[in-house]
Design a protein around this motif. Structure first.
Motif, PDB file in Angstrom:
ATOM      1  N   ILE A 142       0.857  -1.200   0.000  1.00 56.18           N
ATOM      2  CA  ILE A 142       0.000   0.000   0.000  1.00 56.18           C
ATOM      3  C   ILE A 142       0.890   1.247   0.000  1.00 56.18           C
ATOM      4  O   ILE A 142       0.675   2.185  -0.766  1.00 56.18           O
ATOM      5  CB  ILE A 142      -0.949   0.006   1.220  1.00 56.18           C
ATOM      6  CG1 ILE A 142      -1.964  -1.134   1.101  1.00 56.18           C
ATOM      7  CG2 ILE A 142      -1.657   1.355   1.359  1.00 56.18           C
ATOM      8  CD1 ILE A 142      -2.847  -1.335   2.323  1.00 56.18           C
ATOM      9  N   SER A 145       2.288   2.046  -3.302  1.00 51.11           N
ATOM     10  CA  SER A 145       1.362   2.316  -4.398  1.00 51.11           C
ATOM     11  C   SER A 145       1.330   3.805  -4.772  1.00 51.11           C
ATOM     12  O   SER A 145       1.290   4.676  -3.904  1.00 51.11           O
ATOM     13  CB  SER A 145      -0.047   1.852  -4.015  1.00 51.11           C
ATOM     14  OG  SER A 145      -0.964   2.297  -4.985  1.00 51.11           O
ATOM     15  N   LYS A 146       1.332   4.043  -6.071  1.00 45.29           N
ATOM     16  CA  LYS A 146       1.290   5.440  -6.552  1.00 45.29           C
ATOM     17  C   LYS A 146      -0.148   5.879  -6.823  1.00 45.29           C
ATOM     18  O   LYS A 146      -0.401   6.978  -7.310  1.00 45.29           O
ATOM     19  CB  LYS A 146       2.103   5.562  -7.851  1.00 45.29           C
ATOM     20  CG  LYS A 146       3.550   5.121  -7.706  1.00 45.29           C
ATOM     21  CD  LYS A 146       4.479   6.225  -8.142  1.00 45.29           C
ATOM     22  CE  LYS A 146       5.918   6.066  -7.720  1.00 45.29           C
ATOM     23  NZ  LYS A 146       6.427   4.764  -7.367  1.00 45.29           N
ATOM     24  N   LYS A 147      -1.090   5.018  -6.530  1.00 44.16           N
ATOM     25  CA  LYS A 147      -2.500   5.357  -6.784  1.00 44.16           C
ATOM     26  C   LYS A 147      -2.900   6.577  -5.957  1.00 44.16           C
ATOM     27  O   LYS A 147      -2.337   6.832  -4.897  1.00 44.16           O
ATOM     28  CB  LYS A 147      -3.405   4.170  -6.414  1.00 44.16           C
ATOM     29  CG  LYS A 147      -3.168   2.941  -7.260  1.00 44.16           C
ATOM     30  CD  LYS A 147      -3.817   3.083  -8.611  1.00 44.16           C
ATOM     31  CE  LYS A 147      -3.622   1.833  -9.431  1.00 44.16           C
ATOM     32  NZ  LYS A 147      -3.930   1.992 -10.833  1.00 44.16           N
ATOM     33  N   ALA A 153      -5.173   2.162  -3.634  1.00 49.96           N
ATOM     34  CA  ALA A 153      -3.894   1.601  -3.165  1.00 49.96           C
ATOM     35  C   ALA A 153      -4.123   0.237  -2.503  1.00 49.96           C
ATOM     36  O   ALA A 153      -3.344  -0.695  -2.696  1.00 49.96           O
ATOM     37  CB  ALA A 153      -3.228   2.572  -2.192  1.00 49.96           C
ATOM     38  N   GLU A 156      -4.744  -2.245  -5.249  1.00 51.38           N
ATOM     39  CA  GLU A 156      -3.507  -2.579  -5.960  1.00 51.38           C
ATOM     40  C   GLU A 156      -2.644  -3.518  -5.109  1.00 51.38           C
ATOM     41  O   GLU A 156      -2.082  -4.492  -5.621  1.00 51.38           O
ATOM     42  CB  GLU A 156      -2.726  -1.306  -6.296  1.00 51.38           C
ATOM     43  CG  GLU A 156      -1.556  -1.583  -7.212  1.00 51.38           C
ATOM     44  CD  GLU A 156      -0.807  -0.310  -7.589  1.00 51.38           C
ATOM     45  OE1 GLU A 156      -0.900   0.081  -8.769  1.00 51.38           O
ATOM     46  OE2 GLU A 156      -0.162   0.286  -6.707  1.00 51.38           O
ATOM     47  N   ALA A 157      -2.568  -3.237  -3.821  1.00 55.42           N
ATOM     48  CA  ALA A 157      -1.744  -4.078  -2.936  1.00 55.42           C
ATOM     49  C   ALA A 157      -2.316  -5.495  -2.868  1.00 55.42           C
ATOM     50  O   ALA A 157      -1.592  -6.485  -3.023  1.00 55.42           O
ATOM     51  CB  ALA A 157      -1.703  -3.462  -1.536  1.00 55.42           C
ATOM     52  N   GLN A 160      -1.745  -8.033  -5.571  1.00 55.54           N
ATOM     53  CA  GLN A 160      -0.413  -8.648  -5.709  1.00 55.54           C
ATOM     54  C   GLN A 160      -0.190  -9.809  -4.748  1.00 55.54           C
ATOM     55  O   GLN A 160       0.835 -10.471  -4.798  1.00 55.54           O
ATOM     56  CB  GLN A 160       0.666  -7.596  -5.458  1.00 55.54           C
ATOM     57  CG  GLN A 160       0.652  -6.499  -6.505  1.00 55.54           C
ATOM     58  CD  GLN A 160       1.599  -5.379  -6.117  1.00 55.54           C
ATOM     59  OE1 GLN A 160       2.806  -5.560  -6.088  1.00 55.54           O
ATOM     60  NE2 GLN A 160       1.050  -4.222  -5.803  1.00 55.54           N
TER      61      GLN A 160
END
Ligand code: AMP
Length: 464
Positions: A142, A145-147, A153, A156-157, A160
């Motif tokens: 998190i 993350s560049k979100k 974020a 996205e985390a 993965q």
């Protein structure tokens, strides 16, 4: 080493509530059976997150003063049990971090199967870890993350990582609940007036007077925003549901609804099914308390063999299973259970338990029953033989410690010194589900059918 497949945990979260930390304390109190090693709460007050966590039981970790130091209208909490090697305060949850997205804390139930892999990658680019829990990996992802938004974020985390996660996050103004796409571990949602609450089990809602609304579905993310409004989304690729059957058999409290089933009713049906599959002549059905009680009632009802509390449990002793050393475990059974000699003397006992893992508990109990005067002891188990470790959040020992991974039922019977030993069949166990689809369950611990493999699984990591 990462604490790979050893976590058992309970999580709770609530927002908005003027006594959020107190409600979380009560929620955790109801979930204590899911973890007795550490407990923690993070509360959010006017954009600032405060954490209190310690080793110990919920009631010992939180004094009135400690709760008073957790002001705010939102909170999350966690109870955890892990093996001795990893029983460190650093592994206690929730884990609170401060990153470019602001403060964020997470409480996680379940185990990630690729945490080691991701961690090595992150360490390779300079990440510094504070704990050896797989949960920290998610927080690092998190933070990386560049979100733009924290929700993005988190998505996205979580995209993965592989494995089991039923988790709650808290930020300065949001409460987020997420369940992995397979839905291995439970996570339910309830309401209390204007408040929205999340918990591992419905018993947490019963204690705070909240209404159980529904499960967070596998793959669902629920965000409660700054206005207390909720929004559901399905940010992950859909996968087949694999809810943990062992929650029903043993782990969950019997007084709840899980995966659409009443746990108590399911356990009773397991007992009845076992009576149908493996009848035997006996004078009384005796449960191993507390885990075998409901199933023993089911066995007794169907077989018409009278139920008797032939073993009495000392409720002030912790679970024998969690003692790290063999020697202590053997002793522990005696401290915990005592046979009622006046009941069992001269009787043929049908002993019911939910599972047989290493076999040490049953062996000890059967010895105790015989010493107490039982003439025969027949053992019935309301789970199939536990042949494989769990990688998704139940604390099963490694494969070689599982007696059924290398011994036949007859060899196990001899080891535990029972007159007969029968397990419920895998199909019988699934047939007892009434309100949920058997295909939506994970039973890898009995069948070896892992939907997500462990990297390098097979021999090596299953035998570590
Ligand atoms: P064992 O001596 O290893 O065969 O232990 C069997 C006992 O452990 C049974 O009474 C089960 O109810 C209990 N048990 C099974 N799985 C677990 C677990 N994950 N954590 C704690 N106790 C368990």
């Amino acid at each position: 080493m990462l604490d790979k497949f050893k976590d058992e945990c309970g999580v709770f979260g609530i927002k908005p509530h003027h006594e959020a930390a107190n409600m979380t304390y009560l929620g955790l109190y109801a979930l204590q059976h899911r973890g007795q090693e550490s407990a923690g709460i993070v509360a959010s007050d006017h954009g600032y997150l405060t954490c209190h966590k310690q080793m110990g039981l919920v009631a010992d970790v939180f004094s009135e003063e400690a709760l008073a130091r957790l002001p705010g209208d939102a909170a999350i909490g966690h109870v955890r049990y892990s093996t001795a090697g990893a029983s460190l305060l650093a592994n206690a949850q929730p884990i609170l971090i401060n990153c470019h997205h602001g403060q964020i804390a997470m409480a996680h139930n379940g185990n990630l199967v690729n945490a080691g892999e991701v961690r090595r990658r992150l360490e390779g680019i300079g990440s510094i870890f504070n704990s050896n829990s797989d949960t920290e990996v998610i927080l690092h992802l998190i933070a990386k993350s560049k979100k733009k938004t924290i929700e993005e974020a988190v998505i996205e985390a979580l995209s993965q990582v592989k494995g089991a996660y039923s988790c709650v996050f808290i930020t300065k103004d949001k409460l987020i609940a997420v369940r992995d796409p397979h839905g291995f571990r439970p996570l339910v949602m309830g309401t209390l007036g204007e408040s929205i609450a999340f918990a591992s089990e419905t018993c947490a809602f019963d204690l705070i007077g909240a209404n159980y609304e529904r499960e967070i579905e596998p793959g669902e993310m629920m965000v409660v925003n700054e206005l207390g409004m909720r929004r559901s989304s399905r940010p992950f690729k859909e996968k087949p549901a694999r809810q943990c059957i062992f929650e029903h058999i043993y782990f969950a409290r019997p007084d709840g609804i899980m995966f659409g089933e009443s746990t108590l009713a399911y356990r009773e049906r397991l007992g009845a099914k076992l009576a149908e599959e493996s009848p035997v002549e006996a004078d009384m059905v005796v449960p191993v308390p507390d885990s075998g009680v409901t199933a023993a009632i089911g066995y007794s009802n169907l077989s018409k063999i009278p139920f008797a509390f032939g073993l009495i449990r000392n409720h002030y002793v912790g679970r024998t299973f969690i003692e790290p050393k063999q020697s202590i475990r053997h002793f522990g059974v005696k401290v915990k259970l005592n046979p009622v000699k006046s009941l069992i003397k001269g009787k043929r006992v049908l002993l019911v338990d939910d599972s047989l893992v290493r076999g040490t508990t049953s062996r000890k109990i059967i010895k105790m029953l015989r010493a107490g005067g039982a003439t025969e002891v027949h053992m019935r188990i309301t789970a199939p033989p536990t042949t494989h470790p769990c990688f998704y959040g139940i604390n099963t020992p490694t494969r070689k410690e599982l007696i059924a991974s290398s011994h036949t039922v007859e060899e196990i019977r001899k080891y535990i010194e029972a007159d007969s030993l029968e397990y419920i069949s895998l199909q019988g166990m699934l047939d007892c589900l009434e309100n949920s689809n058997p295909d939506n369950y994970c039973h890898a611990c009995f069948s070896g059918e892992y939907i997500i493999g462990f990297p390098g699984q097979d021999k090596e990591s299953m035998e570590v």
